[in-house]
Design a protein around this motif. Structure first.
Motif, PDB file in Angstrom:
ATOM      1  N   UNK A   1      -1.697  16.995  -3.280  1.00  0.00           N
ATOM      2  CA  UNK A   1      -2.532  18.239  -3.703  1.00  0.00           C
ATOM      3  C   UNK A   1      -3.709  18.171  -2.958  1.00  0.00           C
ATOM      4  N   UNK A   2      -4.036  17.291  -1.876  1.00  0.00           N
ATOM      5  CA  UNK A   2      -5.113  17.104  -0.972  1.00  0.00           C
ATOM      6  C   UNK A   2      -4.897  18.196  -0.011  1.00  0.00           C
ATOM      7  N   UNK A   3      -6.219  18.669   0.613  1.00  0.00           N
ATOM      8  CA  UNK A   3      -6.214  19.498   1.965  1.00  0.00           C
ATOM      9  C   UNK A   3      -7.089  19.049   2.807  1.00  0.00           C
ATOM     10  N   UNK A   4      -7.754  18.014   2.536  1.00  0.00           N
ATOM     11  CA  UNK A   4      -9.011  17.456   3.568  1.00  0.00           C
ATOM     12  C   UNK A   4      -8.582  15.825   3.770  1.00  0.00           C
ATOM     13  N   UNK A   5      -8.750  15.146   2.578  1.00  0.00           N
ATOM     14  CA  UNK A   5      -8.688  13.901   2.957  1.00  0.00           C
ATOM     15  C   UNK A   5      -7.252  13.329   2.422  1.00  0.00           C
ATOM     16  N   UNK A   6      -7.127  11.908   2.085  1.00  0.00           N
ATOM     17  CA  UNK A   6      -5.835  11.382   1.840  1.00  0.00           C
ATOM     18  C   UNK A   6      -6.416  10.243   1.073  1.00  0.00           C
ATOM     19  N   UNK A   7      -5.648   9.800  -0.008  1.00  0.00           N
ATOM     20  CA  UNK A   7      -5.877   8.580  -0.834  1.00  0.00           C
ATOM     21  C   UNK A   7      -4.707   7.587  -1.031  1.00  0.00           C
ATOM     22  N   UNK A   8      -5.245   6.263  -0.855  1.00  0.00           N
ATOM     23  CA  UNK A   8      -4.477   5.177  -0.779  1.00  0.00           C
ATOM     24  C   UNK A   8      -4.430   4.525  -2.141  1.00  0.00           C
ATOM     25  N   UNK A   9      -3.275   4.555  -3.063  1.00  0.00           N
ATOM     26  CA  UNK A   9      -3.714   3.797  -4.297  1.00  0.00           C
ATOM     27  C   UNK A   9      -3.568   2.169  -4.065  1.00  0.00           C
TER      28      UNK A   9
ATOM     29  N   UNK B   1       0.805  -1.093  -0.066  1.00  0.00           N
ATOM     30  CA  UNK B   1      -0.038  -0.075  -0.019  1.00  0.00           C
ATOM     31  C   UNK B   1       0.768   1.258  -0.165  1.00  0.00           C
ATOM     32  N   UNK B   2       0.441   2.150  -0.826  1.00  0.00           N
ATOM     33  CA  UNK B   2       1.284   3.394  -0.791  1.00  0.00           C
ATOM     34  C   UNK B   2       0.096   4.523  -0.998  1.00  0.00           C
ATOM     35  N   UNK B   3       0.426   5.999  -0.573  1.00  0.00           N
ATOM     36  CA  UNK B   3      -0.282   7.166  -0.975  1.00  0.00           C
ATOM     37  C   UNK B   3      -0.342   7.230  -2.678  1.00  0.00           C
ATOM     38  N   UNK B   4      -1.639   7.638  -2.947  1.00  0.00           N
ATOM     39  CA  UNK B   4      -1.609   8.054  -4.295  1.00  0.00           C
ATOM     40  C   UNK B   4      -0.573   9.107  -4.705  1.00  0.00           C
ATOM     41  N   UNK B   5      -0.162   9.216  -5.993  1.00  0.00           N
ATOM     42  CA  UNK B   5       0.814  10.211  -6.323  1.00  0.00           C
ATOM     43  C   UNK B   5       0.195  11.540  -6.107  1.00  0.00           C
TER      44      UNK B   5
END
Length: 265
Positions: free
Chosen positions: A126-134, A118-122
């Motif tokens: 550019x996020x301010x509120x959430x985070x995305x895992x690719x 698992x890793x953060x999306x590239x």
């Protein structure tokens, strides 16, 4: 689900739509889909994008595409076109956002350690509120890996829900539905009424469920069938074609229905 042809689209004044897997085709916005957006605009039908993608993407889309607004980060931040101005709205006040962001960063770091690969999306920078895992854009965790991430994060009190490419994670009492409802209040001083015929929502994945449930005119592009058995709230209608071509079907159906209604007057 019923075929899209069964939907009464003659009173539609705005189309709210997901982006990944709904507007895009194999990850890209095609010329045909852009023309579909233009056809709706020519009919004076406003288009609002509703996505899990970052705030940075949302501002870019709002400035460069023929849309009236963009709801990004699953409802965390909204860009609204008012004349020549672009207005930005957050779902929650600054102090709460900052506190939640610090806590969310720690929860997501723990999830990345728990699920191998698992890793953060590239685009998380550019996020301010959430985070995305690719899990399916550049990573290859697949649905099982995405499910493990969701379960781990939800166990820690984090909202975690899949799009077609990422597991989006956030802390806060918002989602796509609350952001759309806030947009409707600001824009037209209205809401989603029972039997609502003025607004359509188009999507394809798990994080679209709040709006599939809320909109009487909710449409899944055909690739929604891949996750249909896992949706608690499926769309009411479905297109024949997948991804951007499916959105094109919706645009054509809306413009045709509106033209037929005008001809009957």
């Amino acid at each position: 689900m019923q075929p899209l042809a069964q939907a009464d689209l003659s009173h539609v004044r705005a189309v709210f739509t997901d982006v990944d897997g709904t507007l895009t085709t194999r990850g890209r916005l095609s010329a045909q889909t852009l023309l579909a957006l233009e056809r709706l605009v020519a009919q004076r039908v406003e288009v609002v994008l509703v996505s899990g993608r970052p705030s940075g993407w949302g501002e870019c889309w709002a400035r460069q595409l023929p849309v009236g607004g963009v709801i990004a980060e699953n409802g965390g931040v909204t860009f609204e076109r008012v004349g020549r101005q672009l207005r930005k709205h957050f779902a929650e006040p600054k102090g709460i956002r900052q506190r939640n962001r610090r806590a969310l960063t720690a929860h997501v770091a723990a999830a990345l350690k728990r699920v191998r690969g698992a890793r953060l999306s590239m685009d998380s920078s550019a996020t301010e509120v959430d985070l995305a895992i690719d899990y399916a854009e550049q990573a290859a965790l697949g649905p099982a890996g995405a499910a493990r991430l969701e379960a781990f994060l939800r166990g820690r009190g984090v909202t975690a829900v899949r799009s077609s490419v990422h597991v989006n994670c956030w802390l806060g009492s918002f989602d796509k539905r609350t952001a759309v409802e806030a947009f409707l209040r600001r824009r037209w001083r209205t809401g989603i009424a029972p039997g609502e015929r003025r607004f359509v929502y188009v999507g394809d994945s798990f994080n679209d469920q709040p709006l599939f449930e809320a909109f009487p005119l909710s449409v899944g592009v055909a690739n929604v069938r891949a996750v249909l058995g896992q949706l608690e709230h499926p769309p009411r209608y479905v297109t024949r074609a997948r991804e951007g071509a499916g959105f094109g079907e919706v645009a054509d159906a809306v413009t045709r229905a509106r033209d037929e209604r005008k001809a009957r007057r």
